[in-house]
Design a protein around this motif. Structure first.
Motif, PDB file in Angstrom:
ATOM      1  N   GLU A 256       0.909  -1.129  -0.207  1.00 16.15           N
ATOM      2  CA  GLU A 256       0.023   0.069   0.164  1.00 16.15           C
ATOM      3  C   GLU A 256       0.767   1.201  -0.121  1.00 16.15           C
ATOM      4  O   GLU A 256       2.027   1.122  -0.151  1.00 16.15           O
ATOM      5  CB  GLU A 256      -0.915  -0.043   1.158  1.00 16.15           C
ATOM      6  CG  GLU A 256      -1.986  -1.195   1.179  1.00 16.15           C
ATOM      7  CD  GLU A 256      -2.709  -1.187   2.237  1.00 16.15           C
ATOM      8  OE1 GLU A 256      -2.690  -0.395   3.307  1.00 16.15           O
ATOM      9  OE2 GLU A 256      -3.744  -2.018   2.281  1.00 16.15           O
ATOM     10  N   ARG A 257       0.309   2.452   0.355  1.00 17.50           N
ATOM     11  CA  ARG A 257       0.820   3.660   0.110  1.00 17.50           C
ATOM     12  C   ARG A 257       2.133   3.630   1.238  1.00 17.50           C
ATOM     13  O   ARG A 257       3.209   4.389   0.671  1.00 17.50           O
ATOM     14  CB  ARG A 257       0.035   4.870   0.502  1.00 17.50           C
ATOM     15  CG  ARG A 257       0.520   6.278   0.277  1.00 17.50           C
ATOM     16  CD  ARG A 257      -0.335   7.118   0.626  1.00 17.50           C
ATOM     17  NE  ARG A 257       0.125   8.574   0.338  1.00 17.50           N
ATOM     18  CZ  ARG A 257       0.676   9.216   1.109  1.00 17.50           C
ATOM     19  NH1 ARG A 257       0.621   8.761   2.476  1.00 17.50           N
ATOM     20  NH2 ARG A 257       1.089  10.592   0.947  1.00 17.50           N
ATOM     21  N   GLY A 258       2.020   3.189   2.140  1.00 15.88           N
ATOM     22  CA  GLY A 258       3.327   3.117   3.069  1.00 15.88           C
ATOM     23  C   GLY A 258       4.548   2.504   2.556  1.00 15.88           C
ATOM     24  O   GLY A 258       5.571   2.963   2.833  1.00 15.88           O
ATOM     25  N   ARG A 259       4.206   1.299   1.930  1.00  8.14           N
ATOM     26  CA  ARG A 259       5.190   0.857   1.405  1.00  8.14           C
ATOM     27  C   ARG A 259       5.933   1.498   0.065  1.00  8.14           C
ATOM     28  O   ARG A 259       7.155   1.843   0.144  1.00  8.14           O
ATOM     29  CB  ARG A 259       4.942  -0.579   0.806  1.00  8.14           C
ATOM     30  CG  ARG A 259       5.997  -1.569   0.212  1.00  8.14           C
ATOM     31  CD  ARG A 259       5.599  -2.660  -0.178  1.00  8.14           C
ATOM     32  NE  ARG A 259       6.681  -3.640  -0.743  1.00  8.14           N
ATOM     33  CZ  ARG A 259       7.453  -4.471  -0.033  1.00  8.14           C
ATOM     34  NH1 ARG A 259       7.231  -4.549   1.365  1.00  8.14           N
ATOM     35  NH2 ARG A 259       8.439  -5.367  -0.570  1.00  8.14           N
ATOM     36  N   THR A 260       5.010   2.170  -0.650  1.00  6.94           N
ATOM     37  CA  THR A 260       5.505   3.002  -1.805  1.00  6.94           C
ATOM     38  C   THR A 260       6.434   4.204  -1.046  1.00  6.94           C
ATOM     39  O   THR A 260       7.543   4.395  -1.678  1.00  6.94           O
ATOM     40  CB  THR A 260       4.582   3.685  -2.362  1.00  6.94           C
ATOM     41  OG1 THR A 260       3.696   2.514  -2.870  1.00  6.94           O
ATOM     42  CG2 THR A 260       5.093   4.539  -3.575  1.00  6.94           C
ATOM     43  N   LEU A 261       5.955   4.843  -0.057  1.00  9.10           N
ATOM     44  CA  LEU A 261       6.891   5.904   0.506  1.00  9.10           C
ATOM     45  C   LEU A 261       7.761   5.358   0.968  1.00  9.10           C
ATOM     46  O   LEU A 261       9.124   6.123   0.872  1.00  9.10           O
ATOM     47  CB  LEU A 261       5.905   6.613   1.699  1.00  9.10           C
ATOM     48  CG  LEU A 261       4.644   7.196   1.374  1.00  9.10           C
ATOM     49  CD1 LEU A 261       3.877   7.665   2.379  1.00  9.10           C
ATOM     50  CD2 LEU A 261       5.014   8.436   0.492  1.00  9.10           C
ATOM     51  N   ALA A 262       8.164   4.299   1.515  1.00 10.54           N
ATOM     52  CA  ALA A 262       9.437   3.682   2.448  1.00 10.54           C
ATOM     53  C   ALA A 262      10.250   3.282   1.109  1.00 10.54           C
ATOM     54  O   ALA A 262      11.569   3.583   1.201  1.00 10.54           O
ATOM     55  CB  ALA A 262       8.946   2.359   3.128  1.00 10.54           C
ATOM     56  N   GLU A 263       9.773   2.807   0.055  1.00 10.04           N
ATOM     57  CA  GLU A 263      10.532   2.497  -1.132  1.00 10.04           C
ATOM     58  C   GLU A 263      11.254   3.988  -1.648  1.00 10.04           C
ATOM     59  O   GLU A 263      12.556   4.020  -2.145  1.00 10.04           O
ATOM     60  CB  GLU A 263       9.744   1.721  -2.114  1.00 10.04           C
ATOM     61  CG  GLU A 263       9.479   0.160  -1.705  1.00 10.04           C
ATOM     62  CD  GLU A 263       8.718  -0.408  -2.735  1.00 10.04           C
ATOM     63  OE1 GLU A 263       8.110   0.261  -3.627  1.00 10.04           O
ATOM     64  OE2 GLU A 263       8.473  -1.564  -2.743  1.00 10.04           O
ATOM     65  N   THR A 264      10.394   4.839  -1.686  1.00  8.37           N
ATOM     66  CA  THR A 264      10.764   6.036  -2.379  1.00  8.37           C
ATOM     67  C   THR A 264      12.001   6.637  -1.395  1.00  8.37           C
ATOM     68  O   THR A 264      13.104   7.052  -1.957  1.00  8.37           O
ATOM     69  CB  THR A 264       9.747   6.916  -2.546  1.00  8.37           C
ATOM     70  OG1 THR A 264       8.643   6.567  -3.447  1.00  8.37           O
ATOM     71  CG2 THR A 264      10.280   8.292  -2.932  1.00  8.37           C
TER      72      THR A 264
END
Length: 345
Positions: A256-264
Motif C-alpha cells: 500500500e501507500r506506506g510501502r511506496t513511501l518507504a521504497e521512495t
C-alpha cells in the motif's frame, strides 16, 4: 509549526559570514526589503537588537464571552495571562500566572555578548512563528577542517520562546560547509552539555548556569573533529548499508501507500550514499552513513506545515539534530554489532 513565508525568512532572519559560506537556502534578493539580511562578515550586535528584537513582549489579561438565553456573558480568568507582541498585536501565548517571560535582548543577546571577542562573533539570528521563537548563534569566524576533509563551523546557539514551545536553551553544534547541514557536536563527549532553563519565577536564579555553558564553544570544535575521526575509521560495506536501510526504513509487508513511501525514501537515501558529492568523500564509512541521513533530512525529506528553511532552523535551535544523529549512529551500531563512538572523558 507555522508556515513562514520566504519573505518572512528574508526579513526576520540575519545570516552572517556569507563571504566564507555563501548564501542561506532561503535567500531571495527580491524578498529582502529595504535592507539585505546577509552579512559578508559577522552580524553586529546592534543590528540584531535593531532589526529583530526592537520590541518588548507585554502581558495581557485573559477574557472571553459567550452567548446564553439571557444574553452575552463575559468572563475574566485571573489565574492566566497572555503574552503579546505589541507592535503587531499578535497574541503569542496563553499561560498561568507563573510563566516568566525570557525577554530576547536579555536572554539571548546580553548573555551571548559576554563571550564575543576576536575569536567569536554572531553568525546568525532570527525570529520564527511571528516572533514567538527566537535564536542567536555564535560562531568561530574561520572554518575548521579535519584531516578527513570535513570543513565545518562550530557554533553555540541560544534560543527561547514566548509561546511556551521551548525553554531557554544553550547548546553546541557544527555547520558543514559542503552542504550547509547541521550536525551534532556532542555524540562522543561525556562532558558535552545542553543547558535548558524553564520559564518559571525561579529561572532568573539560573543565569550562572548560562554563563558556565557559554565557555564550551571552543571545546565543541574539538568534540566534533574527534567524532569525525572516529566515524571515518569505521568501514561500512554495501551489505552493511542494506542492513542499515532495513533498520532505518523498514519495508511494510502490505503493498500500500506506506510501502511506496518507504521504497521512495530508501531509493533517495541510496542515491545519496552512492552518487552524491556531499557524501562521496566519505562513502564506505560510518561518517558517510551519518552524512547521508543528515543530508536527506535537511534537503530531501518531505516537509509539511512549514518551508524547508524554517524546519531546518527549528531543528538546529531545539537540539533535534542531536537526536537525529544519535539515532543514526545507534542504528548503525546494531547493524555492525559494535560500538562506534567511544565516550570522551
Amino acid at each position: 509549526m507555522s508556515r513562514e513565508s520566504l519573505t518572512w525568512l528574508n526579513q526576520n532572519t540575519l545570516i552572517g559570514f556569507t563571504a566564507k559560506r555563501g548564501t542561506a537556502w532561503h535567500y531571495r534578493a527580491s524578498h529582502q526589503g529595504d535592507e539585505p539580511n546577509h552579512y559578508p562578515g559577522p552580524i553586529p550586535v546592534a543590528d540584531v537588537k535593531r532589526r529583530l528584537f526592537h520590541w518588548q513582549p507585554v502581558e495581557g489579561t485573559v477574557e472571553t464571552s459567550y452567548l446564553t438565553e439571557d444574553g452575552v456573558t463575559r468572563l475574566t480568568d485571573p489565574t492566566r495571562k497572555t503574552i503579546i507582541r505589541p507592535d503587531t498585536g499578535q497574541i503569542l501565548g496563553i499561560f498561568k500566572q507563573g510563566f516568566q517571560i525570557h525577554e530576547y535582548n536579555r536572554w539571548l543577546v546580553d548573555h551571548i555578548e559576554t563571550i564575543l571577542d576576536d575569536d567569536l562573533a554572531i553568525g546568525s539570528a532570527g525570529l520564527l512563528r511571528g516572533g514567538a521563537l527566537a535564536w542567536v548563534q555564535v560562531e568561530l569566524p574561520d572554518t575548521c577542517t579535519t584531516p578527513e576533509g570535513v570543513a565545518f563551523r562550530p557554533f553555540l546557539s541560544a534560543a527561547t520562546s514566548l509561546d511556551g514551545s521551548l525553554s531557554s536553551t544553550y547548546q553546541t553544534g557544527a555547520q558543514l560547509i559542503v552542504c550547509d547541514n547541521t550536525l551534532s557536536a556532542a555524540l562522543a563527549s561525556a562532558n558535552a552539555r545542553r543547558v535548558k532553563i524553564r520559564h518559571s519565577r525561579r529561572s532568573l536564579a539560573r543565569i550562572v548556569d548560562v554563563r558556565d555553558a557559554l565557555g564550551i564553544i571552543h571545546q565543541a570544535a574539538d568534540n566534533f573533529a574527534a567524532e569525525v575521526q572516529q566515524l571515518c575509521r569505521v568501514e561500512v560495506s554495501n551489505s552493511h548499508w542494506r542492513a542499515f536501510l532495513d533498520q532505518h526504513v523498514p519495508l511494510p509487508q502490505e503493498r500500500e501507500r506506506g510501502r511506496t513511501l518507504a521504497e521512495t525514501k530508501r531509493l533517495a537515501l541510496t542515491r545519496l550514499w552512492t552518487q552524491d558529492e556531499r557524501v562521496a568523500p566519505w562513502h564506505g564509512t560510518a561518517f558517510g552513513v551519518l552524512q547521508t541521513v543528515n543530508t536527506y533530512t535537511h534537503h530531501g525529506q518531505i516537509v509539511r506545515g512549514a518551508v524547508r528553511a524554517e524546519r531546518n532552523m527549528h531543528r538546529m535551535i531545539t537540539g533535534d539534530v542531536d537526536d537525529l544523529d544519535l539515532t543514526t549512529v545507534q542504528t548503525l551500531e546494531k547493524v555492525l554489532n559494535r560500538s562506534i563512538l567511544g565516550k570522551a572523558a
